[in-house]
Design an enzyme around this catalytic site. Structure first.
Site, short mmCIF file in Angstrom:
data_model
loop_
_atom_site.label_atom_id
_atom_site.label_comp_id
_atom_site.label_asym_id
_atom_site.label_seq_id
_atom_site.Cartn_x
_atom_site.Cartn_y
_atom_site.Cartn_z
N HIS A 1 -13.46 -3.36 -2.98
CA HIS A 1 -12.69 -2.72 -1.90
C HIS A 1 -13.00 -3.35 -0.54
O HIS A 1 -13.04 -2.66 0.48
CB HIS A 1 -12.99 -1.22 -1.87
N TYR B 1 -2.91 5.60 -4.38
CA TYR B 1 -4.07 6.47 -4.52
C TYR B 1 -3.59 7.72 -5.22
O TYR B 1 -2.44 8.15 -5.04
CB TYR B 1 -4.66 6.85 -3.16
N ILE C 1 -12.18 -13.85 -0.46
CA ILE C 1 -11.49 -15.13 -0.67
C ILE C 1 -11.13 -15.70 0.70
O ILE C 1 -10.33 -15.12 1.44
CB ILE C 1 -10.22 -14.94 -1.52
N LYS D 1 -7.26 -1.11 -9.90
CA LYS D 1 -7.97 -1.89 -8.88
C LYS D 1 -9.28 -1.20 -8.51
O LYS D 1 -9.29 0.00 -8.21
CB LYS D 1 -7.10 -2.04 -7.62
N SER E 1 0.82 -1.21 0.00
CA SER E 1 0.00 0.00 0.00
C SER E 1 0.85 1.26 0.00
O SER E 1 1.94 1.30 0.60
CB SER E 1 -0.90 0.01 1.24
N THR F 1 -5.58 2.43 -7.40
CA THR F 1 -6.92 2.19 -6.88
C THR F 1 -7.86 3.26 -7.43
O THR F 1 -7.62 4.45 -7.25
CB THR F 1 -6.93 2.20 -5.35
#
Length: 359
Positions: free
Chosen positions: A256, A129, A290, A232, A106, A155
C-alpha cells in the site's frame, strides 16, 4: 522542458502542491519505515545480463487479463487525482491510453467513472474498498460494467486506514472543491471534516469501511459481476493460496505504498514466496517503489507478470497534467526497453530468476 527522470518530476511536483496535499500523497504510516524499505528491497536486487543475443527488435508488450498492453505496466489506484491537477483522472486516463498502459481507477476518484472511460483509449480497472453500505458497491460494479471497465480490484490490506502522522499533524481533510464523485455524498462526508491532530481520511475509514469481511464474502461479490476479480495488498503466501482457492484471477503484491502496516515485509521481498504459492494459477502484479525501468525487469525476474506505479503518476500530473503523466510513463517504458536490450532479453518472457542476483 520535460523532466528527464522521475526524481525531477518529484521535485517539481513538491514545489507545485500545497504542503498538506504533498504530505497526504507522499506520507506513510507510523514511523514511515516502509517508504524506504520498499525501495531498499528493490535496490538489493542486481541484474545479470546475457550477451550475444539478437536484440535488434525488443517487444515489451504483454497481455494481462485479456488486455493487450504496450509493456507490463499499469497505474495503481490512487484517490482524488484532482488534488494534483484540475482534470484529475480524466487527464491520467488520457495519458495511460496514449502510453498503452493500464489505469486502475480508485473508488474515491474525483471524476466520474463515465468521464474517465470516455477519455480512455486503454484498459481500465476499478478499485474498491469494502464499504458497510453494500448497495454502494453493487451500484459501482454495475456502472463499471456499463462503462467498459475490465476488472475489479478489491483492496484487502485496509480494514481501516492506518495512522499517518503527517495527515494527523496537518488535520488533513479532502478540500471542499474535490469530492469522491462516484460515491454518495453522505458516505463521504467524514472525509471533508478536518480537525486539529486528526486525519479526516482515517476517521472516514473507521466510519465507512467494513472491517468484518472474510474470504467467504468474496462469493457475494462474485455473484454480482462477471468481471475478473483482483485482490490488492496480499503479502502472505497463505493468503495467496486462499485467493487461488476462491477463484481470484490476479493478485497485486503490495504494501500500500507504505501507508498501511508499518514494518511490513516489502512487496519485492514477499513476491517470491507468493509466486511459489500460486504456481502459475493466477496472474501476479508487483506494486511498490517502482521508480526505474530496471525495476520492471527485476519484478519480472522475481515472477511478476506486470508492475503498478503509483506516486510517480501523480508527480507527472502535478507537473503538467496529462502530458506530465505521459512523460512519466514514457521514461519508464524507454528505460525498460533499454534494459531489455542490455539484458539480452528481447521479449518479456525471456526474464527469469537467473537474471537477478540478491546483493
Amino acid at each position: 522542458m520535460a523532466a528527464l527522470t522521475l526524481r525531477e518530476y518529484r521535485a517539481e511536483a513538491e514545489g507545485r502542491l500545497p504542503a498538506p496535499v504533498w504530505d497526504f500523497l507522499e506520507g506513510g504510516s507510523g514511523t514511515e519505515s516502509m517508504l524506504s524499505a520498499g525501495r531498499a528491497a528493490l535496490d538489493r536486487i542486481r541484474l545479470r545480463p546475457r550477451c550475444l543475443v539478437d536484440v535488434s527488435v525488443c517487444d515489451p508488450g504483454v497481455t494481462l487479463l485479456g488486455s493487450r498492453l504496450a509493456a507490463p505496466l499499469g497505474i495503481a489506484p490512487m484517490a482524488y487525482h484532482q488534488l494534483a491537477h484540475p482534470e484529475g483522472e480524466v487527464a491520467t486516463a488520457r495519458a495511460a491510453g496514449a502510453a498503452g498502459a493500464l489505469l486502475t481507477v480508485s473508488i474515491f476518484a474525483s471524476r466520474t467513472l463515465e468521464d474517465i472511460a470516455a477519455a480512455a483509449s486503454g484498459p481500465l480497472w476499478l478499485q474498491l474498498y469494502w464499504l458497510r453500505r453494500r448497495e454502494t458497491l453493487v451500484e459501482l460494479v454495475r456502472r463499471a460494467e456499463d462503462a467498459g471497465y475490465q476488472a475489479l480490484v478489491l483492496t484487502v490490506d485496509a480494514p481501516r486506514v492506518a495512522y499517518r502522522p503527517r495527515d494527523a499533524r496537518n488535520g488533513f481533510a479532502v478540500p471542499g472543491g474535490i469530492r469522491a464523485v462516484n460515491v454518495d455524498a453522505a458516505v463521504m462526508s467524514a472525509s471533508h471534516g478536518g480537525a486539529a491532530g486528526e486525519s479526516a481520511i482515517a476517521r472516514h475509514s473507521k466510519e465507512q469501511f467494513d472491517a468484518s469481511i472474510t474470504w467467504r464474502d468474496l462469493a457475494w461479490l462474485r455473484e454480482r459481476t462477471s468481471l475478473p476479480l483482483v485482490l490488492k495488498g496480499v503479502l502472505a503466501p497463505e493468503d495467496a493460496e486462499l485467493a487461488v482457492e476462491y477463484g481470484v484471477d490476479a493478485l497485486v503484491v503490495s504494501n500500500h505504498g507504505g501507508r498501511q502496516l508499518d514494518f511490513a515485509i516489502p512487496a519485492a521481498d514477499a513476491l517470491p514466496e507468493i509466486v511459489d504459492a500460486v504456481g502459475g494459477r493466477c496472474r501476479l502484479i508487483l506494486d511498490g517503489s517502482i521508480r526505474y525501468g530496471a525495476d520492471i525487469a527485476k519484478a519480472l525476474c522475481l515472477g511478476a507478470d506486470a508492475v503498478f506505479v503509483g506516486r510517480p503518476a501523480l508527480w507527472g500530473l502535478a507537473h503538467s497534467g496529462s502530458a506530465g503523466v505521459a512523460d512519466v510513463l514514457r521514461v519508464l517504458l524507454d528505460e525498460f526497453e533499454e534494459v531489455m536490450a542490455l539484458m539480452g532479453a528481447p521479449r518479456v518472457g525471456d526474464f527469469g530468476n537467473s537474471g537477478i542476483v540478491h546483493h
